[in-house]
Design an enzyme around this catalytic site. Structure first.
Site, PDB file in Angstrom:
ATOM      1  N   CYS A 122       1.238   6.104   0.780  1.00  0.00           N
ATOM      2  CA  CYS A 122       2.111   7.219   1.206  1.00  0.00           C
ATOM      3  C   CYS A 122       2.897   7.857   0.068  1.00  0.00           C
ATOM      4  CB  CYS A 122       3.117   6.733   2.248  1.00  0.00           C
ATOM      5  SG  CYS A 122       2.486   5.524   3.397  1.00  0.00           S
ATOM      6  N   THR A 144       0.827  -1.211   0.000  1.00  0.00           N
ATOM      7  CA  THR A 144       0.000   0.000   0.000  1.00  0.00           C
ATOM      8  C   THR A 144       0.857   1.254   0.000  1.00  0.00           C
ATOM      9  OG1 THR A 144      -1.716  -1.189   1.204  1.00  0.00           O
ATOM     10  CG2 THR A 144      -1.839   1.211   1.246  1.00  0.00           C
ATOM     11  N   CYS A 145       1.859   1.304   0.850  1.00  0.00           N
ATOM     12  CA  CYS A 145       2.654   2.526   1.005  1.00  0.00           C
ATOM     13  C   CYS A 145       3.256   2.971  -0.322  1.00  0.00           C
ATOM     14  CB  CYS A 145       3.752   2.296   2.043  1.00  0.00           C
ATOM     15  SG  CYS A 145       4.938   3.639   2.106  1.00  0.00           S
ATOM     16  N   GLY A 181     -13.336  11.862   7.725  1.00  0.00           N
ATOM     17  CA  GLY A 181     -12.647  13.010   8.333  1.00  0.00           C
ATOM     18  C   GLY A 181     -11.288  12.619   8.868  1.00  0.00           C
ATOM     19  N   GLU A 238      -6.258  14.638   3.531  1.00  0.00           N
ATOM     20  CA  GLU A 238      -5.135  14.813   2.592  1.00  0.00           C
ATOM     21  C   GLU A 238      -5.644  14.946   1.159  1.00  0.00           C
ATOM     22  OE1 GLU A 238      -1.581  12.580   5.085  1.00  0.00           O
ATOM     23  OE2 GLU A 238      -2.514  11.502   3.444  1.00  0.00           O
ATOM     24  N   LYS A 248       0.799   9.429  -2.830  1.00  0.00           N
ATOM     25  CA  LYS A 248       0.059  10.531  -2.179  1.00  0.00           C
ATOM     26  C   LYS A 248       0.955  11.753  -2.010  1.00  0.00           C
ATOM     27  CE  LYS A 248       0.540  11.244   1.781  1.00  0.00           C
ATOM     28  NZ  LYS A 248       0.002  10.491   2.888  1.00  0.00           N
ATOM     29  N   HIS A 301      17.485  30.522  14.304  1.00  0.00           N
ATOM     30  CA  HIS A 301      16.781  31.712  13.863  1.00  0.00           C
ATOM     31  C   HIS A 301      17.177  32.093  12.442  1.00  0.00           C
ATOM     32  CE1 HIS A 301      14.661  35.483  14.401  1.00  0.00           C
ATOM     33  NE2 HIS A 301      15.694  36.116  13.925  1.00  0.00           N
ATOM     34  N   GLU A 333      11.719  27.588  15.986  1.00  0.00           N
ATOM     35  CA  GLU A 333      12.359  28.205  17.152  1.00  0.00           C
ATOM     36  C   GLU A 333      11.315  28.513  18.234  1.00  0.00           C
ATOM     37  OE1 GLU A 333      13.919  32.365  16.699  1.00  0.00           O
ATOM     38  OE2 GLU A 333      13.186  32.160  14.654  1.00  0.00           O
ATOM     39  N   TYR A 377      -7.166  10.785   8.038  1.00  0.00           N
ATOM     40  CA  TYR A 377      -5.960  11.120   7.256  1.00  0.00           C
ATOM     41  C   TYR A 377      -6.262  11.240   5.755  1.00  0.00           C
ATOM     42  CZ  TYR A 377      -2.562   9.618  10.934  1.00  0.00           C
ATOM     43  OH  TYR A 377      -1.796   9.469  12.052  1.00  0.00           O
ATOM     44  N   TYR A 415      12.484  -2.586  -4.606  1.00  0.00           N
ATOM     45  CA  TYR A 415      12.022  -3.559  -3.610  1.00  0.00           C
ATOM     46  C   TYR A 415      12.345  -4.980  -4.071  1.00  0.00           C
ATOM     47  CZ  TYR A 415       9.593  -0.707  -0.174  1.00  0.00           C
ATOM     48  OH  TYR A 415       9.319   0.155   0.857  1.00  0.00           O
ATOM     49  N   ALA A 437      -9.089  11.333   3.913  1.00  0.00           N
ATOM     50  CA  ALA A 437     -10.085  12.312   3.471  1.00  0.00           C
ATOM     51  C   ALA A 437      -9.489  13.709   3.455  1.00  0.00           C
ATOM     52  CB  ALA A 437     -11.311  12.260   4.392  1.00  0.00           C
TER      53      ALA A 437
HETATM   54  P1  NDP Z   1      -8.971   7.077   9.446  1.00  0.00           P
HETATM   55  O1  NDP Z   1      -9.198   6.067  10.479  1.00  0.00           O
HETATM   56  O2  NDP Z   1      -7.895   8.077   9.624  1.00  0.00           O
HETATM   57  O3  NDP Z   1     -10.312   7.883   9.178  1.00  0.00           O
HETATM   58  C1  NDP Z   1     -11.497   7.239   8.870  1.00  0.00           C
HETATM   59  C2  NDP Z   1     -12.582   8.276   8.865  1.00  0.00           C
HETATM   60  O4  NDP Z   1     -13.782   7.704   8.385  1.00  0.00           O
HETATM   61  C3  NDP Z   1     -12.862   8.835  10.249  1.00  0.00           C
HETATM   62  O5  NDP Z   1     -13.071  10.207  10.112  1.00  0.00           O
HETATM   63  C4  NDP Z   1     -14.134   8.098  10.646  1.00  0.00           C
HETATM   64  O6  NDP Z   1     -14.915   8.836  11.528  1.00  0.00           O
HETATM   65  C5  NDP Z   1     -14.823   7.957   9.320  1.00  0.00           C
HETATM   66  N1  NDP Z   1     -15.748   6.837   9.218  1.00  0.00           N
HETATM   67  C6  NDP Z   1     -15.491   5.534   9.452  1.00  0.00           C
HETATM   68  N2  NDP Z   1     -16.571   4.793   9.213  1.00  0.00           N
HETATM   69  C7  NDP Z   1     -17.543   5.636   8.805  1.00  0.00           C
HETATM   70  C8  NDP Z   1     -18.898   5.476   8.393  1.00  0.00           C
HETATM   71  N3  NDP Z   1     -19.461   4.277   8.354  1.00  0.00           N
HETATM   72  N4  NDP Z   1     -19.596   6.567   8.043  1.00  0.00           N
HETATM   73  C9  NDP Z   1     -19.029   7.786   8.090  1.00  0.00           C
HETATM   74  N5  NDP Z   1     -17.761   7.995   8.458  1.00  0.00           N
HETATM   75  C10 NDP Z   1     -17.030   6.946   8.812  1.00  0.00           C
HETATM   76  O7  NDP Z   1      -8.781   6.229   8.102  1.00  0.00           O
HETATM   77  P2  NDP Z   1      -8.317   6.645   6.639  1.00  0.00           P
HETATM   78  O8  NDP Z   1      -9.157   5.857   5.726  1.00  0.00           O
HETATM   79  O9  NDP Z   1      -8.279   8.113   6.483  1.00  0.00           O
HETATM   80  O10 NDP Z   1      -6.837   6.083   6.614  1.00  0.00           O
HETATM   81  C11 NDP Z   1      -6.573   4.719   6.959  1.00  0.00           C
HETATM   82  C12 NDP Z   1      -5.329   4.616   7.770  1.00  0.00           C
HETATM   83  O11 NDP Z   1      -4.208   4.809   6.939  1.00  0.00           O
HETATM   84  C13 NDP Z   1      -5.213   5.672   8.868  1.00  0.00           C
HETATM   85  O12 NDP Z   1      -5.741   5.233  10.075  1.00  0.00           O
HETATM   86  C14 NDP Z   1      -3.743   5.938   8.959  1.00  0.00           C
HETATM   87  O13 NDP Z   1      -3.224   5.183  10.011  1.00  0.00           O
HETATM   88  C15 NDP Z   1      -3.179   5.504   7.620  1.00  0.00           C
HETATM   89  N6  NDP Z   1      -2.782   6.688   6.846  1.00  0.00           N
HETATM   90  C16 NDP Z   1      -1.743   7.424   7.286  1.00  0.00           C
HETATM   91  C17 NDP Z   1      -1.341   8.539   6.602  1.00  0.00           C
HETATM   92  C18 NDP Z   1      -0.196   9.336   7.120  1.00  0.00           C
HETATM   93  O14 NDP Z   1       0.564   8.828   7.942  1.00  0.00           O
HETATM   94  N7  NDP Z   1      -0.043  10.579   6.704  1.00  0.00           N
HETATM   95  C19 NDP Z   1      -1.999   8.974   5.386  1.00  0.00           C
HETATM   96  C20 NDP Z   1      -3.112   8.134   5.012  1.00  0.00           C
HETATM   97  C21 NDP Z   1      -3.480   7.050   5.722  1.00  0.00           C
HETATM   98  P3  NDP Z   1     -14.609   8.925  13.114  1.00  0.00           P
HETATM   99  O15 NDP Z   1     -13.394   9.771  13.250  1.00  0.00           O
HETATM  100  O16 NDP Z   1     -15.827   9.582  13.634  1.00  0.00           O
HETATM  101  O17 NDP Z   1     -14.429   7.524  13.582  1.00  0.00           O
END
Ligand code: NDP
Length: 462
Positions: free
Chosen positions: A48, A42-43, A178, A184, A51, A439, A444, A180, A99, A182
């Site tokens: 990652c 995936t990464c 809402g 990003e 992205k 600085h 800082e 990571y 890889y 979504a």
């Molecule tokens: P996240 O767990 O970050 O976010 C999932 C979102 O979906 C939350 O806002 C959650 O709401 C919402 N959600 C879940 N189920 C439902 C539903 N049935 N209806 C409506 N909303 C829902 O997962 P992502 O998919 O964004 O990313 C997956 C994982 O990948 C992350 O947990 C992260 O660890 C990793 N990742 C890391 C990144 C980085 O390091 N920069 C970048 C991208 C991914 P609620 O908050 O209310 O539970």
């Protein structure tokens, strides 16, 4: 020589799988690694790395705008989505090649096939039907995007998988979630000129982060023109006669968009893996249950990375793989350390964070000090861009240790990496105070916030 075909068989060629296979093979173990799609996981293939390339691409229009304040006249600019995709694909192919090369050089056997467990020491390769045996098996198959099967019209929606390969850049997009991904992707699409709406069920985006950076990012995204609809969910998606999509939402009535992207979390990718046949226990989310050394309830089978649903981050999977190698092949039992993991959200502005949020810290400790700075970054003075940087230190008054740092602003991810070391080392606020500032930088501010903005004692702000 054991009677097994291999000393180690790894299922899944992502971050955790490749690291464990490569290290074991380089120690002279007989290792095979099976991957059903592309090595890199995936990464590298659809996470990652591509992205971050998209994030860079999406930042240029602001750079062009900002240039004027510094005396530059930039000519007409145009963005070509297909060119970006082609360049990104070329880079991903190069990385995949690296890889593969790393595994080959270490002496691991690469198998391009889906592999499923048939017992505690055996695996079937679907491409050939061959069954092989191994003394140890590592499952590192990662996760898959939650496709929200119960949403009427989910089949019309995309996830981050498809977002990396769209034929055309949509004119408009609604992104559900809402977290990571979504956040990003909302910034990426907006930066590339797409009319972007984010719809999230909770009161504020990024539920697991500190309130101030959540609010700050929300405001910054709205100020750019990204529409954010909180406390709302999509109830149905239908196709319109014109070929677009129509969405019925709980709170905001009907919306329309060219594309709807679901970013609702990722589920462990365990379906059909033969876990029941081998007797491997999973939890109610389908994640493989492991002990402190990544061993499943079946002593010969281990699991690493997202498939275990501990912390879904690439460096965590790699760390778990290295601990597995130490424990199983170097006679040095090592348990992965999941405490104080620094992380970044590549939103625009970026979030970098490590340790406890203010809310968590206030719950855990009798008294905390909160040091907070909000300022306009230096570049914005001439660019004229209305933006602010937020920095927050959370200190346990009891022992003066810095227990959380939260940053919203440019290069916050880079800062989080270094702050991760200081928190891991147990640095106190006094250590921060006696550190000379660099600085002029934004960071800082982290060593020049001398007086607390406020304290929280027994849950009460004072
Ligand atoms: P996240 O767990 O970050 O976010 C999932 C979102 O979906 C939350 O806002 C959650 O709401 C919402 N959600 C879940 N189920 C439902 C539903 N049935 N209806 C409506 N909303 C829902 O997962 P992502 O998919 O964004 O990313 C997956 C994982 O990948 C992350 O947990 C992260 O660890 C990793 N990742 C890391 C990144 C980085 O390091 N920069 C970048 C991208 C991914 P609620 O908050 O209310 O539970």
């Amino acid at each position: 020589m054991s009677s097994f075909d291999y000393d180690l068989f790894v299922i899944g060629g992502g971050s955790g799988g490749v690291r464990s296979a490569r290290l074991a093979a380089s120690m002279g173990k007989r290792v095979a690694i099976a991957e059903e799609y592309r090595f890199g996981g995936t990464c590298v293939i659809r996470g990652c790395v591509p992205k971050k390339l998209f994030v860079y691409a999406s930042q240029f229009h602001e750079h062009f705008e900002d240039a004027a304040g510094f005396g530059w006249t930039v000519g007409e600019s145009r963005f070509d989505w297909k060119k970006l995709i082609a360049a990104k694909d070329q880079e991903i192919a190069r990385l995949e090649g690296l890889y593969r090369k790393g595994l080959n050089n270490a002496g691991a056997e690469l198998i391009e096939s889906r592999a499923e467990l048939t017992g505690p020491n055996s695996v079937r390769l679907l491409a050939t039907g061959r069954e092989v045996t191994a003394e140890r098996i590592v499952i590192a198959v990662g996760g898959s995007a939650n496709g929200h099967q119960s949403l009427p019209g989910h089949e019309f929606c995309i996830t981050s998988n498809e977002a990396f390969h769209l034929d055309e850049l949509p004119r408009s997009i609604v992104i559900a979630g809402g977290g990571y991904i979504a956040v990003e992707f909302a910034n990426i699409f907006h930066g590339l000129g797409v009319d972007t709406t984010l719809i999230y069920r909770g009161k504020e985006i990024l539920s697991r982060f500190d309130q101030d950076v959540r609010r700050g990012l929300h405001q910054a995204m709205e100020a750019k023109g990204i529409r954010i609809l909180c406390t709302d969910v999509i109830e149905e998606v239908t196709k319109t006669a014109a070929g677009g999509l129509s969405l019925r939402t709980l709170q905001n009535g009907m919306l329309s968009a060219d594309t709807v992207m679901l970013a609702l979390g990722r589920d462990p990718y365990t379906k059909g893996l033969g876990l029941e046949t081998a007797g491997v226990a999973v939890n109610d989310r389908g994640a493989i249950i492991v002990d402190a050394y990544s061993r499943t309830n079946v002593p010969s089978i281990f699991a690493l990375g997202d498939v275990t649903d501990r912390v879904q981050l690439t460096p965590v999977a790699i760390h778990e793989a290295m601990c597995f190698i130490e424990t199983e092949y170097k006679n040095n039992p090592t348990s992965p350390d999941h405490d104080l993991i620094a992380t970044a959200v590549f939103s625009q502005p970026e979030i970098g964070t490590v340790g406890l949020t203010e809310e968590e810290a206030a719950r855990r400790f009798a008294e905390i000090e909160v040091y907070k700075a909000e300022f306009r970054p230096m570049k914005a003075t001439l660019s004229g861009r209305a933006e602010k940087t937020i920095m927050k230190l959370i200190v346990n008054s009891g022992d003066r240790k810095v227990i959380g740092v939260h940053i919203l602003g440019h290069e916050a991810g880079e800062m989080a990496q270094l702050l991760g070391i200081t928190l891991k080392a147990g640095c106190t606020k006094d250590d921060f105070d006696r550190t000379m500032a660099v600085h002029p930088t934004a960071s800082e501010e982290l060593v020049t916030m001398y007086s607390p903005s406020y304290r929280i004692r027994n849950g009460e702000r004072i």
